[in-house]
Scaffold this active site. Structure first.
Site, PDB file in Angstrom:
ATOM      1  N   SER A   1       7.107  -4.455  18.240  1.00 42.81           N
ATOM      2  CA  SER A   1       7.233  -4.913  16.850  1.00 42.81           C
ATOM      3  C   SER A   1       6.991  -6.410  16.719  1.00 42.81           C
ATOM      4  CB  SER A   1       8.625  -4.569  16.315  1.00 42.81           C
ATOM      5  OG  SER A   1       9.635  -5.088  17.177  1.00 42.81           O
TER       6      SER A   1
ATOM      7  N   ASN B   1      20.642  -4.090  18.563  1.00 41.51           N
ATOM      8  CA  ASN B   1      20.924  -3.314  17.343  1.00 41.51           C
ATOM      9  C   ASN B   1      21.691  -4.136  16.302  1.00 41.51           C
ATOM     10  OD1 ASN B   1      19.704  -1.351  18.807  1.00 41.51           O
ATOM     11  ND2 ASN B   1      21.514  -0.045  19.055  1.00 41.51           N
TER      12      ASN B   1
ATOM     13  N   SER C   1     -18.059 -10.522 -15.241  1.00 48.04           N
ATOM     14  CA  SER C   1     -18.693  -9.340 -14.672  1.00 48.04           C
ATOM     15  C   SER C   1     -20.009  -9.757 -14.043  1.00 48.04           C
ATOM     16  CB  SER C   1     -18.945  -8.320 -15.776  1.00 48.04           C
ATOM     17  OG  SER C   1     -19.926  -7.407 -15.357  1.00 48.04           O
TER      18      SER C   1
ATOM     19  N   LYS D   1     -18.679 -10.459 -20.480  1.00 55.06           N
ATOM     20  CA  LYS D   1     -17.321 -10.029 -20.144  1.00 55.06           C
ATOM     21  C   LYS D   1     -16.413 -11.150 -19.641  1.00 55.06           C
ATOM     22  CE  LYS D   1     -15.827  -6.245 -19.783  1.00 55.06           C
ATOM     23  NZ  LYS D   1     -16.170  -5.198 -18.843  1.00 55.06           N
TER      24      LYS D   1
ATOM     25  N   GLU E   1      -4.144  -7.163 -14.510  1.00 51.26           N
ATOM     26  CA  GLU E   1      -4.504  -5.845 -13.967  1.00 51.26           C
ATOM     27  C   GLU E   1      -4.012  -5.685 -12.534  1.00 51.26           C
ATOM     28  OE1 GLU E   1      -8.702  -5.018 -14.532  1.00 51.26           O
ATOM     29  OE2 GLU E   1      -8.596  -5.801 -16.568  1.00 51.26           O
TER      30      GLU E   1
ATOM     31  N   TYR F   1      22.243   3.730  15.419  1.00 53.43           N
ATOM     32  CA  TYR F   1      20.899   3.143  15.382  1.00 53.43           C
ATOM     33  C   TYR F   1      19.851   4.113  15.910  1.00 53.43           C
ATOM     34  CZ  TYR F   1      16.826   0.291  16.294  1.00 53.43           C
ATOM     35  OH  TYR F   1      15.544  -0.175  16.309  1.00 53.43           O
TER      36      TYR F   1
ATOM     37  N   LYS G   1      10.733  -3.075   8.493  1.00 50.97           N
ATOM     38  CA  LYS G   1      10.347  -4.473   8.306  1.00 50.97           C
ATOM     39  C   LYS G   1       9.082  -4.668   7.486  1.00 50.97           C
ATOM     40  CE  LYS G   1      12.917  -5.262  12.217  1.00 50.97           C
ATOM     41  NZ  LYS G   1      13.186  -3.821  12.115  1.00 50.97           N
TER      42      LYS G   1
HETATM   43  N1  ARG Z   1      12.745  -3.905  17.150  1.00 43.82           N
HETATM   44  C1  ARG Z   1      13.961  -3.201  16.905  1.00 43.82           C
HETATM   45  C2  ARG Z   1      14.131  -2.914  15.410  1.00 43.82           C
HETATM   46  O1  ARG Z   1      13.403  -3.460  14.677  1.00 43.82           O
HETATM   47  C3  ARG Z   1      15.119  -3.998  17.384  1.00 43.82           C
HETATM   48  C4  ARG Z   1      16.260  -3.187  17.836  1.00 43.82           C
HETATM   49  C5  ARG Z   1      15.886  -2.477  19.060  1.00 43.82           C
HETATM   50  N2  ARG Z   1      16.947  -1.717  19.562  1.00 43.82           N
HETATM   51  C6  ARG Z   1      16.747  -0.700  20.428  1.00 43.82           C
HETATM   52  N3  ARG Z   1      17.793  -0.065  20.834  1.00 43.82           N
HETATM   53  N4  ARG Z   1      15.565  -0.362  20.804  1.00 43.82           N
HETATM   54  O2  ARG Z   1      14.965  -2.158  14.989  1.00 43.82           O
END
Ligand code: ARG
Length: 476
Positions: free
Chosen positions: A35, A122, A289, A295, A302, A329, A337
């Site tokens: 990520s 987490n 345009s 135009k 829009e 989690y 995100k």
């Molecule tokens: N990149 C993870 C997220 O956005 C961070 C938490 C990761 N925790 C895990 N147990 N893999 O949620």
């Protein structure tokens, strides 16, 4: 692509959990699960959260003062490297947290490795998003105030400008342009109120929940919360690391703001079209345009209308993301995100341009508004009310006026252009003073109560709205 054969862990993340695995993740899984490309945006929030965590651990005696000094020095350098664009982000290190932690350890050694004591990614990520979103909300709230001020200033200028008010997009009754503009101020004032309310629930701290169950270290969550400016700590560790309802709630508030901006845009598109001609939008907000030289297209409104769909889509995405997750989690949450970031970016960019458009790019054309109000027999209700005041039941008055409108239509004139003797054919109750209510000015001036369209009320609404913004700015 690198080898996926079972071999000694080669990816860099592997060192964070290599003890448990007999082979590293495949290249494709590494890329799929990483990520860092998008969550590096949370870097400063992540550093703030880490500093508070380290200071709290030192406060309760889990870290030494020497450790804390190393961590503070290292994180300060990392913050600086990121700000300068010198920080090297590595997809091998999966996310923002591991990238920063690895660099910290490279810079300060063992103290860096101690930072993650009593913490998990987490509760770390849940804290980071809340810190980031809190700032974003404050920025958007300031933009909403600027937009409301733009409406208020225009409304004051046009407190007396008469335009047709519409129902079913048919001319209904005359209103003042100032009143119409203040309708938007009212919408955006509620939107601002919603953001302030959402902020209270965003501003609670997950840190200390650790992976899901809390931690055995003698942590002081309230201490860390105070350092980070959180109003409270999340009261349950399982909930703290897993729910993203605060982000969904924010997205709903954002979708409502876009919805209001979209309604405004729809009106700007209509009003600026030659058919209406009620307003002119400055050229810098329009394009031409490539094929039709005549135009001038209202591209900005829009696009605002179009981008509303995208923000509403993010709301649907987030709520769907959450709905099937068991506690606590799950990696699903990593998908929160991009929609959240794009919602904030889209809304901030949209507000910035609409503020400029309303404040500096919109010119009313009162003659066109007036002509449209006259064409639509907009004062017909006023004539009916006039007859009611002289004792005629409203339903009968309605009938009398309908016949008068038909006569005016046949003659192709406005109601106020009908001579008195003609009007009197429809009802003997009609006297010379009828012309006071048949004029557009008489009509709007008569609606002189709180929330009404009379110029006097518009000026009052302007004063009230200015007062409200002032007290908001003073923390009220
Ligand atoms: N990149 C993870 C997220 O956005 C961070 C938490 C990761 N925790 C895990 N147990 N893999 O949620």
């Amino acid at each position: 692509m690198s080898s996926t054969k079972p071999s000694a862990p080669s990816s860099q993340t592997a060192e964070f959990w290599s003890g448990r695995f007999s082979e590293p993740v495949s290249e494709q899984v590494k890329i799929y699960t990483a990520s860092v490309d998008f969550d590096q945006r949370l870097a400063f929030a992540d550093i703030d959260g880490s500093l508070a965590h380290a200071r709290m651990l030192t406060h309760v005696g889990v870290l030494t003062d020497a450790d804390l000094r190393d961590i503070e020095r290292g994180l300060a350098q990392i913050r600086d490297e990121i700000a300068r664009g010198a920080f090297v982000w590595s997809v091998d290190l999966e996310d923002v947290h591991l990238n920063i932690e690895k660099r910290l350890t490279a810079l300060v050694g063992d103290a860096g490795k101690r930072l993650h004591t009593g913490r998990s990614r987490n509760d770390q990520i849940a804290t980071d998003i809340r810190l980031w979103l809190r700032d974003a909300i404050d920025h958007l709230h300031g933009q909403l105030q600027a937009l409301r001020e733009a409406f208020i200033d225009q409304a004051e200028k046009h407190a007396d400008t008469v335009m047709p008010g519409f129902t079913h997009l048919q001319v209904a009754q005359p209103v003042t342009f100032g009143h119409h503009l203040m309708a938007y101020e009212a919408m955006f004032a509620r939107d601002a109120e919603r953001l302030r309310d959402t902020r209270r629930r965003v501003n609670r701290m997950p840190l200390g929940a650790a992976a899901l169950a809390g931690t055995g270290y003698p942590i002081d969550r309230e201490y860390a919360a105070r350092l980070l400016g959180f109003e409270a700590v999340c009261p349950n560790s399982l909930d703290a690391v897993s729910d993203r309802d605060f982000a969904i709630e924010f997205s709903a508030a954002a979708a409502l703001i876009m919805m209001h901006l979209s309604r405004l845009s729809e009106e700007l598109v209509l009003w600026s079209s030659p058919r209406f001609g009620f307003v002119q939008i400055a050229d810098r907000f329009c394009t031409g345009s490539s094929i039709m030289p005549q135009k001038k297209n209202p591209d900005v409104p829009e696009l605002v209308r179009g981008k509303t769909g995208r923000v509403v889509g993010h709301l649907m995405g987030l709520i769907t993301l959450m709905k099937s997750q068991p506690l606590a989690y799950n990696k699903d949450n990593q998908e929160d995100k991009e929609p959240l970031f794009d919602t904030v970016d889209t809304l901030a960019a949209t507000l910035a341009i609409v503020i400029d458009l309303i404040a500096n790019g919109l010119t009313a054309v009162p003659e066109r508004m007036r002509a449209a109000a006259l064409e639509g027999y907009a004062t017909a209700t006023d004539l009916a009310d006039y007859l009611v005041r002289r004792g005629l039941p409203f339903r009968d008055a309605h009938e009398v006026v309908a016949r008068a409108v038909r006569e005016a239509e046949t003659r192709n004139v406005t109601l106020e252009a009908l001579p008195l003797d003609v009007l009197q054919q429809f009802s003997p109750l009609i006297k010379e003073d009828v012309y006071e209510v048949l004029t557009l000015e008489g009509s709007v001036a008569s609606r002189n109560h709180t929330g009404g369209t009379a110029p006097e009320q518009v000026r009052k609404a302007v004063a009230v709205a200015r007062g409200r913004i002032k007290s908001e700015k003073n923390g009220g």
